[in-house]
Design a protein around this motif. Structure first.
Motif, PDB file in Angstrom:
ATOM      1  N   PRO A  34      28.271  20.571  11.460  1.00 38.02           N
ATOM      2  CA  PRO A  34      27.923  20.535  10.030  1.00 38.02           C
ATOM      3  C   PRO A  34      27.935  21.918   9.398  1.00 38.02           C
ATOM      4  O   PRO A  34      27.386  22.880   9.951  1.00 38.02           O
ATOM      5  CB  PRO A  34      26.512  19.932  10.036  1.00 38.02           C
ATOM      6  CG  PRO A  34      26.457  19.119  11.282  1.00 38.02           C
ATOM      7  CD  PRO A  34      27.262  19.874  12.287  1.00 38.02           C
ATOM      8  N   TRP A  74      16.999  19.222  -0.686  1.00 40.16           N
ATOM      9  CA  TRP A  74      17.348  20.024   0.483  1.00 40.16           C
ATOM     10  C   TRP A  74      17.270  21.512   0.190  1.00 40.16           C
ATOM     11  O   TRP A  74      16.896  22.304   1.071  1.00 40.16           O
ATOM     12  CB  TRP A  74      18.765  19.674   0.956  1.00 40.16           C
ATOM     13  CG  TRP A  74      19.325  20.719   1.879  1.00 40.16           C
ATOM     14  CD1 TRP A  74      19.052  20.859   3.216  1.00 40.16           C
ATOM     15  CD2 TRP A  74      20.208  21.788   1.539  1.00 40.16           C
ATOM     16  NE1 TRP A  74      19.716  21.944   3.726  1.00 40.16           N
ATOM     17  CE2 TRP A  74      20.440  22.533   2.717  1.00 40.16           C
ATOM     18  CE3 TRP A  74      20.841  22.183   0.364  1.00 40.16           C
ATOM     19  CZ2 TRP A  74      21.270  23.657   2.743  1.00 40.16           C
ATOM     20  CZ3 TRP A  74      21.656  23.303   0.385  1.00 40.16           C
ATOM     21  CH2 TRP A  74      21.878  24.021   1.565  1.00 40.16           C
ATOM     22  N   GLY A 111      25.801  15.515  12.665  1.00 46.92           N
ATOM     23  CA  GLY A 111      26.830  14.815  11.921  1.00 46.92           C
ATOM     24  C   GLY A 111      28.118  15.597  11.811  1.00 46.92           C
ATOM     25  O   GLY A 111      28.300  16.638  12.447  1.00 46.92           O
ATOM     26  N   TYR A 114      31.641  17.805   7.210  1.00 47.66           N
ATOM     27  CA  TYR A 114      31.510  17.473   5.797  1.00 47.66           C
ATOM     28  C   TYR A 114      31.729  15.979   5.616  1.00 47.66           C
ATOM     29  O   TYR A 114      32.202  15.289   6.532  1.00 47.66           O
ATOM     30  CB  TYR A 114      32.496  18.269   4.930  1.00 47.66           C
ATOM     31  CG  TYR A 114      33.952  18.015   5.258  1.00 47.66           C
ATOM     32  CD1 TYR A 114      34.699  17.069   4.557  1.00 47.66           C
ATOM     33  CD2 TYR A 114      34.599  18.737   6.262  1.00 47.66           C
ATOM     34  CE1 TYR A 114      36.036  16.829   4.858  1.00 47.66           C
ATOM     35  CE2 TYR A 114      35.931  18.510   6.557  1.00 47.66           C
ATOM     36  CZ  TYR A 114      36.652  17.560   5.859  1.00 47.66           C
ATOM     37  OH  TYR A 114      37.975  17.331   6.166  1.00 47.66           O
ATOM     38  N   ARG A 125      23.263   5.515  -5.601  1.00 46.53           N
ATOM     39  CA  ARG A 125      22.109   6.276  -5.136  1.00 46.53           C
ATOM     40  C   ARG A 125      21.096   6.469  -6.247  1.00 46.53           C
ATOM     41  O   ARG A 125      19.896   6.256  -6.069  1.00 46.53           O
ATOM     42  CB  ARG A 125      22.578   7.628  -4.598  1.00 46.53           C
ATOM     43  CG  ARG A 125      21.458   8.502  -4.067  1.00 46.53           C
ATOM     44  CD  ARG A 125      22.016   9.655  -3.256  1.00 46.53           C
ATOM     45  NE  ARG A 125      22.716  10.613  -4.090  1.00 46.53           N
ATOM     46  CZ  ARG A 125      22.159  11.731  -4.563  1.00 46.53           C
ATOM     47  NH1 ARG A 125      20.889  11.990  -4.300  1.00 46.53           N
ATOM     48  NH2 ARG A 125      22.850  12.574  -5.289  1.00 46.53           N
ATOM     49  N   GLY A 169      28.285  19.143   5.481  1.00 50.39           N
ATOM     50  CA  GLY A 169      27.360  18.280   6.204  1.00 50.39           C
ATOM     51  C   GLY A 169      26.059  18.938   6.604  1.00 50.39           C
ATOM     52  O   GLY A 169      25.161  18.263   7.135  1.00 50.39           O
ATOM     53  N   ALA A 172      22.677  17.344   5.182  1.00 52.77           N
ATOM     54  CA  ALA A 172      22.312  16.087   5.843  1.00 52.77           C
ATOM     55  C   ALA A 172      21.759  16.350   7.235  1.00 52.77           C
ATOM     56  O   ALA A 172      20.791  15.710   7.669  1.00 52.77           O
ATOM     57  CB  ALA A 172      23.523  15.159   5.912  1.00 52.77           C
ATOM     58  N   LEU A 175      18.248  17.594   6.850  1.00 47.87           N
ATOM     59  CA  LEU A 175      17.343  16.490   6.506  1.00 47.87           C
ATOM     60  C   LEU A 175      17.027  15.643   7.730  1.00 47.87           C
ATOM     61  O   LEU A 175      15.887  15.200   7.918  1.00 47.87           O
ATOM     62  CB  LEU A 175      17.958  15.629   5.403  1.00 47.87           C
ATOM     63  CG  LEU A 175      18.164  16.312   4.052  1.00 47.87           C
ATOM     64  CD1 LEU A 175      18.792  15.345   3.061  1.00 47.87           C
ATOM     65  CD2 LEU A 175      16.855  16.850   3.500  1.00 47.87           C
ATOM     66  N   ASP A 176      18.036  15.429   8.581  1.00 46.89           N
ATOM     67  CA  ASP A 176      17.793  14.698   9.820  1.00 46.89           C
ATOM     68  C   ASP A 176      16.819  15.460  10.714  1.00 46.89           C
ATOM     69  O   ASP A 176      15.927  14.869  11.334  1.00 46.89           O
ATOM     70  CB  ASP A 176      19.112  14.466  10.568  1.00 46.89           C
ATOM     71  CG  ASP A 176      19.973  13.390   9.923  1.00 46.89           C
ATOM     72  OD1 ASP A 176      19.428  12.603   9.117  1.00 46.89           O
ATOM     73  OD2 ASP A 176      21.182  13.340  10.211  1.00 46.89           O
TER      74      ASP A 176
END
Length: 278
Positions: A34, A74, A111, A114, A125, A169, A172, A175-176
């Motif tokens: 990522p 984020w 992940g 991108y 969303r 990426g 994300a 955030l994970d």
């Protein structure tokens, strides 16, 4: 913020908007890790702040001023990391819809480099944030203007069908990691005044999340936790945005100084790597 008299700079991280793209974004998404994780983004903030402060000194011939940072979602992670490491450069920090750590125990998933985001992805969303029993908080005309502008922010968007924006990426992945309990910075290391502000319908930053962050900000003596009615995680695009503007302006002003003269808003672009560039 400009109307309030502030000298305003808006930063596009590498991989977004008017900034350059990572070379590896020419490769398949699964070929690399990522892109744009929080530590790298914090270094980009440092470069941007250094540029702004240098130009402020050159323009005023006065000692370097400190900046105030406004971060969203984020962005609160790299902003929090930067501010904890550079308190001498920062006057105040606004964390809008900030991320808080979860209680997960499983390791965070890794992940792709991108992902692609379409206009329909964004519309779905945004609508999903509003409770089903409530009226829409977006103005249809505003959204009709925003969506094409978002797609146009990626110069390669129309090479794909449907048109889409390539998004690094790293956010994300961060955030994970936060969901697994690894926030990426220590709120207790922040010593400058902090505003936490969120919409009452924000499902990404809940009341409990905001309270956790407020309690974790043990290093500052000035902190606020504000909730604005009828707002979601993207309140800056909704009907409650004016209330958001007012709360942020009041906090940054601190009721301690007169408003300076109005300045223009300047875009600030980031360049990749840091290969010997200033």
């Amino acid at each position: 913020m400009s109307a309030q008299g502030y000298d305003v700079w808006a930063l596009d991280f590498i991989g977004y908007g008017g900034s350059e793209r990572y070379e590896v974004m020419r490769q398949p998404p699964e070929a690399n890790a990522p892109l744009g994780r929080a530590p790298e983004a914090a270094r980009q903030i440092a470069a941007a702040v250094g540029f702004v402060r240098f130009n402020a000194v050159r323009a005023s011939r006065q000692p370097a001023t400190r900046v105030s940072l406004i971060a969203h979602s984020w962005g609160s992670i790299p902003a929090g990391l930067y501010v904890s490491e550079h308190p001498e450069a920062v006057e105040r920090l606004v964390q809008f819809g900030p991320i808080a750590p979860g209680r997960g125990t499983a390791p965070a998933a890794v992940g792709p480099a991108y992902v692609y985001v379409t206009e329909d992805d964004q519309r779905s969303r945004f609508r999903g944030y509003v409770p089903k029993s409530e009226d829409e908080v977006f103005d249809a005309a505003h959204l009709a203007a925003w969506c094409p502008a978002y797609i146009a922010s990626d110069p390669t968007s129309h090479r794909r069908s449907p048109s889409s924006v390539a998004v690094p990426g790293g956010p994300a992945a961060d955030l994970d990691a936060a969901d697994a309990g690894h926030l990426g910075y220590d709120p207790g290391a922040i010593t400058v005044p902090v505003l936490i502000v969120r919409g009452e319908w924000d499902s990404v930053c809940t009341d409990a999340d905001a309270q956790w962050l407020y309690d974790a900000l043990t290093g500052t003596s000035i902190k606020r936790n504000v909730t604005i009615s009828r707002g979601t995680h993207v309140m800056h695009l909704e009907s409650s945005r004016v209330a958001l503007y007012r709360e942020v302006a009041a906090f940054l002003d601190g009721d301690e100084r007169p408003a300076p003269p109005r300045r223009d808003i300047k875009p600030l672009r980031a360049a990749p790597a840091w290969r010997g560039r200033s």
